[in-house]
Design a protein around this motif. Structure first.
Motif, PDB file in Angstrom:
ATOM      1  N   PHE A 145       0.726  -1.264  -0.227  1.00 24.76           N
ATOM      2  CA  PHE A 145       0.021  -0.073  -0.224  1.00 24.76           C
ATOM      3  C   PHE A 145       0.999   1.180  -0.053  1.00 24.76           C
ATOM      4  O   PHE A 145       1.797   1.477   0.811  1.00 24.76           O
ATOM      5  CB  PHE A 145      -0.742  -0.098   1.434  1.00 24.76           C
ATOM      6  CG  PHE A 145      -1.773   1.245   1.394  1.00 24.76           C
ATOM      7  CD1 PHE A 145      -2.837   1.376   0.604  1.00 24.76           C
ATOM      8  CD2 PHE A 145      -1.619   2.241   2.297  1.00 24.76           C
ATOM      9  CE1 PHE A 145      -3.883   2.335   0.705  1.00 24.76           C
ATOM     10  CE2 PHE A 145      -2.308   3.410   2.619  1.00 24.76           C
ATOM     11  CZ  PHE A 145      -3.406   3.490   1.800  1.00 24.76           C
ATOM     12  N   GLY A 146       0.721   2.008  -1.024  1.00 25.49           N
ATOM     13  CA  GLY A 146       1.354   3.114  -1.191  1.00 25.49           C
ATOM     14  C   GLY A 146       0.857   4.498  -1.237  1.00 25.49           C
ATOM     15  O   GLY A 146       1.145   5.152  -2.113  1.00 25.49           O
ATOM     16  N   LYS A 152      -2.731  13.902  -2.160  1.00 29.07           N
ATOM     17  CA  LYS A 152      -4.024  13.368  -2.913  1.00 29.07           C
ATOM     18  C   LYS A 152      -4.302  12.045  -2.739  1.00 29.07           C
ATOM     19  O   LYS A 152      -5.311  11.598  -2.283  1.00 29.07           O
ATOM     20  CB  LYS A 152      -3.800  13.468  -4.554  1.00 29.07           C
ATOM     21  CG  LYS A 152      -5.115  13.306  -5.182  1.00 29.07           C
ATOM     22  CD  LYS A 152      -4.794  13.169  -6.655  1.00 29.07           C
ATOM     23  CE  LYS A 152      -6.189  12.929  -7.436  1.00 29.07           C
ATOM     24  NZ  LYS A 152      -6.739  11.547  -7.138  1.00 29.07           N
ATOM     25  N   LEU A 153      -3.147  11.101  -2.559  1.00 31.83           N
ATOM     26  CA  LEU A 153      -3.528   9.550  -2.529  1.00 31.83           C
ATOM     27  C   LEU A 153      -3.783   9.357  -1.156  1.00 31.83           C
ATOM     28  O   LEU A 153      -4.719   8.692  -0.814  1.00 31.83           O
ATOM     29  CB  LEU A 153      -2.306   8.889  -2.874  1.00 31.83           C
ATOM     30  CG  LEU A 153      -1.969   8.632  -4.199  1.00 31.83           C
ATOM     31  CD1 LEU A 153      -0.538   7.972  -4.369  1.00 31.83           C
ATOM     32  CD2 LEU A 153      -2.894   7.758  -4.791  1.00 31.83           C
ATOM     33  N   GLU A 210      -8.044  -4.959  -3.449  1.00 36.62           N
ATOM     34  CA  GLU A 210      -7.998  -4.873  -4.682  1.00 36.62           C
ATOM     35  C   GLU A 210      -9.249  -4.479  -5.238  1.00 36.62           C
ATOM     36  O   GLU A 210      -9.261  -3.423  -6.124  1.00 36.62           O
ATOM     37  CB  GLU A 210      -7.258  -5.898  -5.493  1.00 36.62           C
ATOM     38  CG  GLU A 210      -5.807  -5.944  -5.260  1.00 36.62           C
ATOM     39  CD  GLU A 210      -5.223  -7.122  -6.126  1.00 36.62           C
ATOM     40  OE1 GLU A 210      -3.884  -7.129  -6.261  1.00 36.62           O
ATOM     41  OE2 GLU A 210      -5.948  -8.156  -6.838  1.00 36.62           O
ATOM     42  N   ALA A 211     -10.209  -5.073  -5.056  1.00 36.35           N
ATOM     43  CA  ALA A 211     -11.354  -5.067  -5.758  1.00 36.35           C
ATOM     44  C   ALA A 211     -12.295  -3.772  -5.408  1.00 36.35           C
ATOM     45  O   ALA A 211     -12.671  -2.664  -6.059  1.00 36.35           O
ATOM     46  CB  ALA A 211     -12.579  -6.022  -5.225  1.00 36.35           C
ATOM     47  N   PRO A 241      -2.631   2.756  -4.954  1.00 34.81           N
ATOM     48  CA  PRO A 241      -1.681   1.954  -5.486  1.00 34.81           C
ATOM     49  C   PRO A 241      -1.609   0.803  -4.198  1.00 34.81           C
ATOM     50  O   PRO A 241      -1.087   0.894  -3.262  1.00 34.81           O
ATOM     51  CB  PRO A 241      -0.577   2.641  -5.513  1.00 34.81           C
ATOM     52  CG  PRO A 241      -0.788   3.836  -4.706  1.00 34.81           C
ATOM     53  CD  PRO A 241      -2.131   4.008  -4.872  1.00 34.81           C
ATOM     54  N   ILE A 242      -2.476  -0.263  -4.409  1.00 36.26           N
ATOM     55  CA  ILE A 242      -2.518  -1.265  -3.471  1.00 36.26           C
ATOM     56  C   ILE A 242      -2.732  -2.643  -4.247  1.00 36.26           C
ATOM     57  O   ILE A 242      -3.476  -2.635  -5.183  1.00 36.26           O
ATOM     58  CB  ILE A 242      -4.081  -0.996  -2.487  1.00 36.26           C
ATOM     59  CG1 ILE A 242      -3.876  -2.100  -1.425  1.00 36.26           C
ATOM     60  CG2 ILE A 242      -5.092  -1.104  -3.398  1.00 36.26           C
ATOM     61  CD1 ILE A 242      -4.942  -1.789  -0.426  1.00 36.26           C
ATOM     62  N   THR A 243      -2.084  -3.567  -3.716  1.00 37.38           N
ATOM     63  CA  THR A 243      -2.137  -4.794  -4.496  1.00 37.38           C
ATOM     64  C   THR A 243      -1.419  -6.135  -3.627  1.00 37.38           C
ATOM     65  O   THR A 243      -0.596  -5.734  -2.581  1.00 37.38           O
ATOM     66  CB  THR A 243      -1.146  -4.816  -5.912  1.00 37.38           C
ATOM     67  OG1 THR A 243      -1.104  -5.905  -6.475  1.00 37.38           O
ATOM     68  CG2 THR A 243       0.579  -4.752  -5.257  1.00 37.38           C
ATOM     69  N   LEU A 244      -2.195  -7.126  -3.986  1.00 35.36           N
ATOM     70  CA  LEU A 244      -1.866  -8.507  -3.260  1.00 35.36           C
ATOM     71  C   LEU A 244      -0.427  -8.889  -3.365  1.00 35.36           C
ATOM     72  O   LEU A 244      -0.021  -8.576  -4.652  1.00 35.36           O
ATOM     73  CB  LEU A 244      -2.855  -9.402  -3.405  1.00 35.36           C
ATOM     74  CG  LEU A 244      -2.602 -10.696  -2.794  1.00 35.36           C
ATOM     75  CD1 LEU A 244      -2.753 -10.823  -1.347  1.00 35.36           C
ATOM     76  CD2 LEU A 244      -3.463 -11.766  -3.568  1.00 35.36           C
TER      77      LEU A 244
END
Length: 416
Positions: free
Chosen positions: A265-266, A271-272, A324-325, A332-335
């Motif tokens: 998770f970044g 903004k993010l 993710e869904a 920016p989030i990914t398994l």
């Protein structure tokens, strides 16, 4: 046009469409850094000829994993880095083998080698000799420490480059021992810079008729991938240390637990961060005066006390797939995927990043595809790798102009 444009459809040689169609490459290299450079050029249409010693094949032909056909084995590793090439054998220690290389060089655009500096010169086949035969030749030499300098003659491997270039000291867990990056980054970095240098030199040769030596060192290449470590030291005297799965100063930007594993998770920009607060149902946090700017959140103590606990609470409520869904189109989030999940991911297939090579006699092999996507001249990465010495006759006859009797004479003398 390429320097010595090879006509497509030369008798006995396969047609090579693509951006580099007609470019002739002599790949004298072994194992990874050089062969991968040649494979990349082959994917885009170059006629790449892998040259091995008839009594000392590329050692990577013996690397696992293996495809099996009866008692025969084929290295999947070798195939992945040599598919799309032609293969011949030449013994440079013999007069016939040396002359055959010079005759091929006369019709080549590029030579790639990754021997220890001085090896080719000792054989009487150094850059100066080959350039005298073909002044337009691009000669790409990949080595551990480069062609010049006090360390140039030292033997080197990938881990040598990672250690000498600083990566080991920067990788691993905080306060842990130096840790090797889990892939051969020293080799792969040299591959990428080798390709870049080769294509730059090829463009110059095509424009001016002047070839040159492309000198790429693994250690140099690793140093160039250390991001901010050099300026951190030269500006502030700060020595890069391992940070585990966290960035040295960008926050939040690291590994976090979720309900069924881990995610990256970044959301570190303003903004993010604001978007993240909204997605996870706490929009008021974006205006919290203690953590409302990126600079405030970058402060290590503030991050550990306020920001990280918030993120951990957000993410731990959901599985990786749920995160993710719900958020990956915004944040920016990914398994964190294992390689089987990567290979089988529909997104990987959509980008043609796993391709199937039909290897004669062994059947299909799935390898990684070509990450460079060209609109007009796309790569063709799904071609088989050559068998040992498979194309010796056709290459010497088709490119160097040898007769069948001349090739037979070389074979009888042990030169091929």
């Amino acid at each position: 046009m390429p320097v010595n444009a090879l006509p497509l459809g030369l008798p006995g040689l396969p047609t090579r469409p693509g951006a580099l169609a007609g470019v002739v490459v002599l790949d004298l290299s072994r194992v990874l850094a050089g062969p991968y450079c040649g494979k990349m050029l082959a994917d885009f249409g170059a006629t790449v000829i892998k040259v091995e010693n008839p009594r000392d094949a590329d050692v990577s032909r013996g690397f696992p994993p293996y495809l099996k056909a009866g008692d025969d084995e084929l290295s999947g590793y070798y195939t992945q880095y040599n598919n799309g090439k032609l293969a011949i054998t030449l013994d440079f220690a013999t007069d016939g083998g040396k002359q055959a290389l010079l005759d091929l060089v006369a019709h080549a655009d590029i030579v790639i080698e990754n021997f220890r500096p001085g090896t080719m010169a000792k054989l009487g086949l150094g850059y100066d000799v080959l350039a005298a035969v073909n002044p337009r030749l691009v000669y790409t030499a990949i080595s551990g420490y480069g062609q010049t300098g006090s360390r140039s003659r030292r033997p080197a491997f990938d881990s040598t480059a990672q250690a000498a270039g600083g990566l080991w000291s920067m990788n691993g867990e905080p306060d842990g021992i130096p840790t090797r990056v889990g892939v051969t980054m020293g080799d792969l970095a040299a591959t990428l810079f080798g390709i870049t240098g080769t294509l730059l030199a090829l463009r110059h040769a095509e424009a001016t008729g002047e070839g040159q030596l492309v000198d790429v060192a693994q250690v140099d290449s690793v140093i160039a991938l250390t991001e901010s470590a050099v300026v951190d030291y030269t500006v502030d005297g700060k020595i890069a240390r391992p940070t585990g799965n966290a960035h040295s100063w960008v926050r939040p930007y690291e590994l976090f637990p979720c309900a069924d594993g881990h995610v990256f998770f970044g959301a570190y920009t303003d903004k993010l961060w604001r978007d993240a607060c909204a997605v996870f149902g706490q929009p008021e946090l974006a205006d919290d005066p203690e953590i409302d700017t990126m600079r405030k959140r970058f402060d290590e103590q503030t991050y550990l006390r306020r920001v990280r606990p918030i993120v951990v609470e957000w993410l731990s409520r959901h599985t990786g797939a749920e995160l993710e869904a719900m958020a990956s189109d915004v944040l920016p989030i990914t398994l964190v995927r294992t390689i089987d999940q990567v290979v089988d991911d529909p997104g990987t297939a959509e980008r043609d990043m796993v391709v199937e090579v039909e290897q004669p006699g062994f059947g299909p092999l799935r390898i990684f595809g070509q990450p460079i996507k060209l609109g007009a001249t796309p790569a063709e990465p799904a071609r088989p790798a050559p068998g040992f010495a498979e194309h010796t006759d056709v290459v010497l006859r088709g490119i160097a102009g040898y007769t069948a009797d001349q090739v037979a004479g070389l074979r009888a003398a042990g030169a091929v």
